[in-house]
Design a protein around this motif. Structure first.
Motif, PDB file in Angstrom:
ATOM      1  N   GLU A   1      -6.200  -4.960  -8.393  1.00 16.94           N
ATOM      2  CA  GLU A   1      -5.040  -4.068  -8.272  1.00 16.94           C
ATOM      3  C   GLU A   1      -3.802  -4.705  -8.883  1.00 16.94           C
ATOM      4  O   GLU A   1      -2.988  -4.025  -9.533  1.00 16.94           O
ATOM      5  CB  GLU A   1      -4.796  -3.732  -6.807  1.00 16.94           C
TER       6      GLU A   1
ATOM      7  N   GLU B   1       0.323   4.256   0.586  1.00 16.24           N
ATOM      8  CA  GLU B   1       0.040   5.223   1.644  1.00 16.24           C
ATOM      9  C   GLU B   1       0.529   4.748   3.007  1.00 16.24           C
ATOM     10  O   GLU B   1       1.078   5.521   3.789  1.00 16.24           O
ATOM     11  CB  GLU B   1      -1.465   5.505   1.695  1.00 16.24           C
ATOM     12  N   THR B   2       0.343   3.467   3.304  1.00 15.25           N
ATOM     13  CA  THR B   2       0.702   2.951   4.627  1.00 15.25           C
ATOM     14  C   THR B   2       2.026   2.197   4.647  1.00 15.25           C
ATOM     15  O   THR B   2       2.638   2.034   5.700  1.00 15.25           O
ATOM     16  CB  THR B   2      -0.394   2.015   5.153  1.00 15.25           C
TER      17      THR B   2
ATOM     18  N   ASP C   1       0.857  -1.182   0.000  1.00 18.93           N
ATOM     19  CA  ASP C   1       0.000   0.000   0.000  1.00 18.93           C
ATOM     20  C   ASP C   1       0.890   1.227   0.000  1.00 18.93           C
ATOM     21  O   ASP C   1       1.662   1.443   0.948  1.00 18.93           O
ATOM     22  CB  ASP C   1      -0.896  -0.005   1.242  1.00 18.93           C
TER      23      ASP C   1
ATOM     24  N   GLU D   1      -0.179  -6.415   1.674  1.00 14.91           N
ATOM     25  CA  GLU D   1      -1.428  -7.156   1.763  1.00 14.91           C
ATOM     26  C   GLU D   1      -1.437  -8.265   0.731  1.00 14.91           C
ATOM     27  O   GLU D   1      -1.121  -8.033  -0.441  1.00 14.91           O
ATOM     28  CB  GLU D   1      -2.609  -6.218   1.541  1.00 14.91           C
TER      29      GLU D   1
END
Length: 247
Positions: free
Chosen positions: A93, A71-72, A69, A76
């Protein structure tokens, strides 16, 4: 070409795929298109793949190893997603990620970015679900109105499922119908071939999915083929002749 079908039923899930992959008439190979992601006591997620083999393998590697991710910074994977909806989103994705990296190069070589997936399964405490992911990276979900989804060479097997499959269909009957659907496709398209990979999953039992490789001359598949052919022959003979043809 390939043929994959997934059936989302009240009792559970049936997923079936052929294994033929070809890059021309003289380059035919066998690759499994059924991929299972299982964490004991927690989840059973199965994926069927169709389309460009290199693309599908790249996508499957990403969802197995995990996507970061931006942003973080967290990673995942299909073994960590909280819901089946998010599982389908992660596969989507990954498709877009692979297209971003390889899409332009493939286009320059005249190769279509052709890939699709069926994503089905259950995470403990969540609902059983089945999704179809397209090459654009979007997806749809099987519903009570559409209890099965297909990818690849689907037109030959679809009429059988349209006439017989409902959410209330049992896992046993759905397995038979999936095999009949596959047999119709095998008879009509040489680019779909044996062996077959089958998964049968009972709702709520994440550790008990049954998988079966069905090879040439498999006794049960031969029985299904023979009985279905005989039943079709008898059915059309039993239909009365139209009056306008006379005697």
């Amino acid at each position: 070409m390939t043929y994959c079908v997934g059936l989302r039923l009240d009792q559970g899930l049936v997923m079936l795929a052929d294994t033929r992959t070809n890059a021309g008439f003289d380059n035919i190979s066998c690759f499994s298109k059924l991929h299972r992601f299982h964490r004991p006591g927690d989840r059973m997620i199965a994926i069927l793949s169709a389309g460009n083999l290199a693309v599908s393998q790249a996508v499957l590697t990403l969802v197995r190893d995990g996507l970061t991710d931006p942003e973080t910074g967290g990673v995942e994977s299909l073994l960590t997603v909280p819901t089946m909806f998010r599982a389908a989103g992660l596969v989507s994705e990954a498709v877009r990620h692979v297209h971003h990296i390889h899409g332009d190069g493939m286009k320059l070589q005249g190769v279509d970015f052709d890939v699709s997936f069926l994503v089905g399964g259950q995470i403990a405490g969540g609902e059983l679900a089945l999704f179809q992911v397209y090459s654009a990276g979007n997806f749809i979900q099987a519903t009570t109105d559409t209890a099965f989804l297909q990818i690849g060479e689907h037109k030959y097997g679809k009429p059988i499922l349209d006439r017989a499959i409902t959410p209330e269909t049992s896992l046993v009957d759905a397995t038979k119908l999936a095999l009949i659907s596959m047999d119709s496709t095998l008879r009509s398209n040489l680019s779909v071939g044996m062996p077959l990979d089958l998964l049968v999953y009972r709702e709520g039992e994440v550790d008990s999915a049954v998988t079966q490789r069905i090879a040439e001359r498999d006794p049960y598949f031969e029985l299904v083929r023979e009985r279905w052919s005989d039943a079709l022959a008898k059915a059309h003979r039993d239909i009365p002749a139209p009056e306008w043809l006379g005697s």
